[in-house]
Design an enzyme around this catalytic site. Structure first.
Site, PDB file in Angstrom:
ATOM      1  N   ASN A   1      49.082  31.561  39.794  1.00 50.58           N
ATOM      2  CA  ASN A   1      47.677  31.531  39.375  1.00 50.58           C
ATOM      3  C   ASN A   1      46.714  30.948  40.403  1.00 50.58           C
ATOM      4  O   ASN A   1      45.536  31.268  40.393  1.00 50.58           O
ATOM      5  CB  ASN A   1      47.572  30.731  38.071  1.00 50.58           C
ATOM      6  CG  ASN A   1      46.229  30.897  37.391  1.00 50.58           C
ATOM      7  OD1 ASN A   1      45.513  31.858  37.628  1.00 50.58           O
ATOM      8  ND2 ASN A   1      45.880  29.950  36.540  1.00 50.58           N
TER       9      ASN A   1
ATOM     10  N   SER B   1      45.854  38.719  39.582  1.00 54.28           N
ATOM     11  CA  SER B   1      45.156  39.550  40.556  1.00 54.28           C
ATOM     12  C   SER B   1      43.689  39.616  40.174  1.00 54.28           C
ATOM     13  O   SER B   1      43.128  38.657  39.645  1.00 54.28           O
ATOM     14  CB  SER B   1      45.786  40.944  40.611  1.00 54.28           C
ATOM     15  OG  SER B   1      45.161  41.733  41.595  1.00 54.28           O
TER      16      SER B   1
ATOM     17  N   TYR C   1      39.499  39.234  50.435  1.00 52.74           N
ATOM     18  CA  TYR C   1      39.880  38.970  49.043  1.00 52.74           C
ATOM     19  C   TYR C   1      40.581  40.186  48.446  1.00 52.74           C
ATOM     20  O   TYR C   1      41.621  40.050  47.784  1.00 52.74           O
ATOM     21  CB  TYR C   1      38.627  38.628  48.237  1.00 52.74           C
ATOM     22  CG  TYR C   1      38.896  38.270  46.790  1.00 52.74           C
ATOM     23  CD1 TYR C   1      39.640  37.140  46.458  1.00 52.74           C
ATOM     24  CD2 TYR C   1      38.399  39.065  45.748  1.00 52.74           C
ATOM     25  CE1 TYR C   1      39.884  36.800  45.133  1.00 52.74           C
ATOM     26  CE2 TYR C   1      38.639  38.734  44.425  1.00 52.74           C
ATOM     27  CZ  TYR C   1      39.379  37.605  44.123  1.00 52.74           C
ATOM     28  OH  TYR C   1      39.623  37.277  42.809  1.00 52.74           O
TER      29      TYR C   1
ATOM     30  N   LYS D   1      44.349  40.395  46.791  1.00 48.25           N
ATOM     31  CA  LYS D   1      44.539  40.730  45.383  1.00 48.25           C
ATOM     32  C   LYS D   1      45.362  42.006  45.214  1.00 48.25           C
ATOM     33  O   LYS D   1      46.110  42.147  44.245  1.00 48.25           O
ATOM     34  CB  LYS D   1      43.183  40.873  44.693  1.00 48.25           C
ATOM     35  CG  LYS D   1      42.379  39.577  44.602  1.00 48.25           C
ATOM     36  CD  LYS D   1      43.013  38.576  43.639  1.00 48.25           C
ATOM     37  CE  LYS D   1      43.808  37.494  44.285  1.00 48.25           C
ATOM     38  NZ  LYS D   1      44.374  36.525  43.312  1.00 48.25           N
TER      39      LYS D   1
ATOM     40  N   ILE E   1      34.787  35.508  34.981  1.00 46.70           N
ATOM     41  CA  ILE E   1      34.710  34.161  34.421  1.00 46.70           C
ATOM     42  C   ILE E   1      33.999  33.260  35.430  1.00 46.70           C
ATOM     43  O   ILE E   1      34.281  33.314  36.624  1.00 46.70           O
ATOM     44  CB  ILE E   1      36.121  33.586  34.156  1.00 46.70           C
ATOM     45  CG1 ILE E   1      37.004  34.610  33.443  1.00 46.70           C
ATOM     46  CG2 ILE E   1      36.050  32.308  33.333  1.00 46.70           C
ATOM     47  CD1 ILE E   1      38.478  34.307  33.544  1.00 46.70           C
TER      48      ILE E   1
END
Length: 220
Positions: free
Chosen positions: A5, A52, A79, A83, A112
């Site tokens: 995570n 991911s 990034y 991922k 989020i």
């Protein structure tokens, strides 16, 4: 269950203590080594969940230049590469361990507001949300709302303990279901769904595995 995570997003160009590009080293190689070192301790029926992102759609992995030594660095491309690597790692890990009853999947948690985005300029974030709201308005829908921490964790929990193993093994999951493969015409936003085909490609996954072993100097 193992949940890979920890991660970073859109960081300035830099390197880990081991000399790897920051995002690839942190988001993929660190998990690759740790998970493989403890894999033998995971009992049959266990699962690996790699966190991911829809951001994987920014870029496929670049196994010829993983550390941006010859490529112009762009934070979100870096990034995206990392991922995509999370998904490909799940694909290859699942293939290697499914016969002993252990499965692996990759998860997109959704949009989020956390400290993960601390390197993203507020202006860029506002522009992204504005573009999302324009898309929603065109569909006759209300404005975008960020997920809560609990909502963001829901798909990880679903994939780890609720979904049938054969349903999620070697797959990419989002919003508590398995994501469908989409083409390059699908935009990269927190609301659009789907996984690029290159992120689930078995040949790509094996090539990343071998390259990762080469980079970290360990064989698994």
């Amino acid at each position: 269950m193992v949940n890979a995570n920890a991660g970073v997003m859109a960081t300035p160009f830099g390197h880990t203590a081991d000399g790897f590009e920051t995002q690839f080293g942190t988001n993929h190689l660190g998990h690759f080594v740790l998970v493989n070192r403890v894999a033998s301790l995971i009992r049959a029926g266990g699962r690996l969940i790699n966190l991911s992102s829809s951001g994987h759609r920014y870029a496929n992995v670049d196994l010829d230049d993983p550390n941006f030594e010859r490529t112009l660095y762009e934070p979100f491309i870096g990034y995206g590469r990392s991922k995509t690597a999370n998904i490909l790692f799940a694909v290859a890990f699942d293939k290697r361990h499914r016969d002993r009853g252990m499965r692996a999947a990759a998860v997109h948690p959704g949009g989020i507001l956390t400290e993960l985005g601390r390197h993203v300029e507020s202006e860029r974030l506002e522009k992204i949300v504005e573009e999302i709201n324009q898309q929603l308005a065109a569909q006759g829908k209300g404005p975008f709302q960020w997920k809560s921490i609990a909502q963001g964790a829901a798909t990880s929990v679903w994939a780890a303990v609720i979904a049938p193993a054969d349903e999620i093994g070697g797959r990419y999951c989002e919003n508590c279901h398995v994501g469908r493969i989409v083409g390059d015409d699908v935009t990269i936003t927190a609301i659009s769904e789907g996984v690029r085909g290159y992120a689930l490609d078995a040949t790509n996954a094996e090539a990343l595995w071998k390259k990762s072993e080469q980079l970290v100097g360990e064989s698994f």
